[in-house]
Enzyme design. Structure first.
Site, PDB file in Angstrom:
ATOM      1  N   HIS A  64       0.854  -1.179   0.000  1.00 57.04           N
ATOM      2  CA  HIS A  64       0.000   0.000   0.000  1.00 57.04           C
ATOM      3  C   HIS A  64       0.901   1.244   0.000  1.00 57.04           C
ATOM      4  O   HIS A  64       2.065   1.183   0.396  1.00 57.04           O
ATOM      5  CB  HIS A  64      -0.890   0.015   1.233  1.00 57.04           C
ATOM      6  CG  HIS A  64      -1.958  -1.025   1.226  1.00 57.04           C
ATOM      7  ND1 HIS A  64      -3.027  -0.981   2.085  1.00 57.04           N
ATOM      8  CD2 HIS A  64      -2.137  -2.134   0.463  1.00 57.04           C
ATOM      9  CE1 HIS A  64      -3.818  -2.018   1.859  1.00 57.04           C
ATOM     10  NE2 HIS A  64      -3.294  -2.741   0.886  1.00 57.04           N
ATOM     11  N   GLU A  98       1.123   3.792   1.914  1.00 57.51           N
ATOM     12  CA  GLU A  98       1.711   4.127   3.212  1.00 57.51           C
ATOM     13  C   GLU A  98       2.879   3.208   3.556  1.00 57.51           C
ATOM     14  O   GLU A  98       3.884   3.663   4.111  1.00 57.51           O
ATOM     15  CB  GLU A  98       0.655   4.044   4.323  1.00 57.51           C
ATOM     16  CG  GLU A  98      -0.505   4.987   4.136  1.00 57.51           C
ATOM     17  CD  GLU A  98      -1.676   4.382   3.372  1.00 57.51           C
ATOM     18  OE1 GLU A  98      -2.806   4.868   3.559  1.00 57.51           O
ATOM     19  OE2 GLU A  98      -1.481   3.419   2.591  1.00 57.51           O
ATOM     20  N   CYS A 102      -2.306  -0.303   7.478  1.00 55.99           N
ATOM     21  CA  CYS A 102      -1.437   0.864   7.378  1.00 55.99           C
ATOM     22  C   CYS A 102      -1.523   1.737   8.623  1.00 55.99           C
ATOM     23  O   CYS A 102      -0.505   2.245   9.088  1.00 55.99           O
ATOM     24  CB  CYS A 102      -1.777   1.663   6.126  1.00 55.99           C
ATOM     25  SG  CYS A 102      -1.378   0.762   4.608  1.00 55.99           S
ATOM     26  N   CYS A 136      -5.978   2.205   5.680  1.00 57.52           N
ATOM     27  CA  CYS A 136      -6.649   0.973   6.105  1.00 57.52           C
ATOM     28  C   CYS A 136      -6.105   0.570   7.476  1.00 57.52           C
ATOM     29  O   CYS A 136      -5.136   1.150   7.975  1.00 57.52           O
ATOM     30  CB  CYS A 136      -6.425  -0.136   5.073  1.00 57.52           C
ATOM     31  SG  CYS A 136      -4.737  -0.796   5.064  1.00 57.52           S
TER      32      CYS A 136
END
Length: 118
Positions: free
Chosen positions: A71, A73, A110, A107
């Site tokens: 992701h 992040e 993260c 999310c």
């Protein structure tokens, strides 16, 4: 060229950031999200800014890498950790004073990773 004001300490040990700076960094994060979308990824962009310097940035790379943890992040965290190693800085002290600019709410994976970094 206009002189930039240094960030001022905010309650709780963080730094306050001007609306202009927020807009500048969010524009860059949005551009990264657009790049992700063009690469058939979920359009998320993320920047980590320490002392007005980007120390980590990422866009989603899940489909490209076939790795569900890539992701935006997480990519940015990896880059920021690498920056800390190269700069001889403590990750916890850097992350404590780093501003996160991300185009969507992180999310749970993260968010947990970001929380562990401070």
């Amino acid at each position: 060229m206009e002189a930039e004001a240094a960030p001022t300490p905010a309650p709780g040990g963080g730094c306050s950031v001007s609306a202009e700076e927020i807009e500048k960094w969010m524009e860059e994060a949005m551009q990264m999200a657009k790049e992700a979308l063009e690469s058939i990824e979920v359009p998320v962009g993320c920047l980590m800014v320490y002392n007005n310097e980007v120390v980590g940035k990422g866009r989603n790379e899940v489909n490209q890498t076939k790795n569900a943890t890539r992701h935006a992040e997480m990519v940015a965290i990896d880059q920021a950790l690498d920056w800390c190693r190269r700069s001889g800085r403590s990750p916890s002290s850097v992350f404590e004073h780093t501003a996160l600019y991300v185009t969507v709410e992180p999310c749970i994976m993260c968010a947990a990773a970001l929380r562990l970094m401070t």
